[in-house]
Design an enzyme around this catalytic site. Structure first.
Site, PDB file in Angstrom:
ATOM      1  N   ASP A 123       0.775  -1.015  -0.023  1.00 47.06           N
ATOM      2  CA  ASP A 123       0.158   0.154   0.065  1.00 47.06           C
ATOM      3  C   ASP A 123       0.834   1.206   0.093  1.00 47.06           C
ATOM      4  O   ASP A 123       2.036   1.202   0.152  1.00 47.06           O
ATOM      5  CB  ASP A 123      -0.860  -0.118   1.271  1.00 47.06           C
ATOM      6  CG  ASP A 123      -1.704   1.296   1.522  1.00 47.06           C
ATOM      7  OD1 ASP A 123      -2.458   1.701   0.555  1.00 47.06           O
ATOM      8  OD2 ASP A 123      -2.017   1.644   2.461  1.00 47.06           O
ATOM      9  N   ASP A 151      -0.183   5.298   1.248  1.00 51.84           N
ATOM     10  CA  ASP A 151      -0.538   6.228   2.090  1.00 51.84           C
ATOM     11  C   ASP A 151      -0.679   5.430   3.549  1.00 51.84           C
ATOM     12  O   ASP A 151      -1.484   4.619   3.535  1.00 51.84           O
ATOM     13  CB  ASP A 151      -1.725   7.007   1.801  1.00 51.84           C
ATOM     14  CG  ASP A 151      -1.573   7.849   0.846  1.00 51.84           C
ATOM     15  OD1 ASP A 151      -0.781   8.948   1.315  1.00 51.84           O
ATOM     16  OD2 ASP A 151      -2.384   7.689  -0.313  1.00 51.84           O
TER      17      ASP A 151
END
Length: 220
Positions: free
Chosen positions: A8, A10
């Site tokens: 991922d 953020d």
């Protein structure tokens, strides 16, 4: 066992999530009201149904905010603070270790391609990733599994051969529904979330070398 790893962005690689929350808390404090922290963090890792200004208007009840002014002020604060923000501890070591293990490396994010790649370039990390899938590529972002399915397809592996690293409950749900093994590395904000039944949780990537994590996952 694993042939690829998908990260991922953020909150996992760069903790923009906690930075945003800090700025929003300051904005609410300036209006002398409490920031609805637990409600807001439920939207981390997906597209927010309500904007921060919708929530501010709701909490203020009678007073309406000047959205453009506050948006400009918040963006200024964010730009100043994110420019000195470093990758989360252990991220570079995990990327290097995955590369040395011969694993293919991808990224799946509910943010836009421009957002993700701009920050990856600033961190000098973009060259690690063979594929970067973002909200620009799908109609529905996490917790829907579409982003992970695309990234897995790009890397030419089976979902069962791929390890996902996430910091949010929405991201973890997406990875698991796509059939990946999921490891949660929560940040200072998402540690307050309730996560699905993931395969492993780390408080930090500095806690455990990548090679040992792989061994533990094999046992489990």
């Amino acid at each position: 066992m694993y042939k690829a790893v998908i990260f991922d962005f953020d909150g996992l690689i760069l903790d923009t999530e906690t930075l945003h929350v800090e700025i929003f808390q300051e904005m609410f404090k300036d209006h002398r009201i409490e920031f609805p922290y637990l409600e807001w963090i439920q939207n981390i890792g997906t597209k927010n149904k309500l904007s921060i200004f919708d929530l501010l208007d709701r909490e203020l009840k009678t007073e309406k905010v000047d959205r453009e002014t506050w948006k400009h002020q918040n963006q200024q604060k964010f730009n100043e603070r994110v420019s000195v923000l470093e990758a989360r501890p252990g991220i570079i070591e995990y990327l290097e270790a995955a590369k040395k293990e011969g694993l293919r490396i991808g990224l799946a994010s509910s943010s836009t391609y421009k957002w993700v790649t701009t920050h990856l370039k600033n961190l000098n990390l973009i060259d690690y990733f063979e594929t970067i899938r973002t909200s620009d590529d799908v109609e529905i972002v996490k917790p829907h599994p579409a982003l992970y399915r695309l990234a897995v397809e790009d890397l030419g592996v089976l979902p069962s051969e791929c390890l996902a690293f996430e910091d949010s409950a929405n991201g973890a749900t997406a990875a698991l529904e796509a059939g990946l093994t999921c490891v949660i590395v929560p940040n200072n904000t998402t540690l307050h979330l309730e996560f699905p039944n993931v395969n492993h949780t780390l408080s930090s990537m500095n806690d455990l070398p990548f090679s040992i994590l792989l061994e533990r996952l094999k046992v489990n």
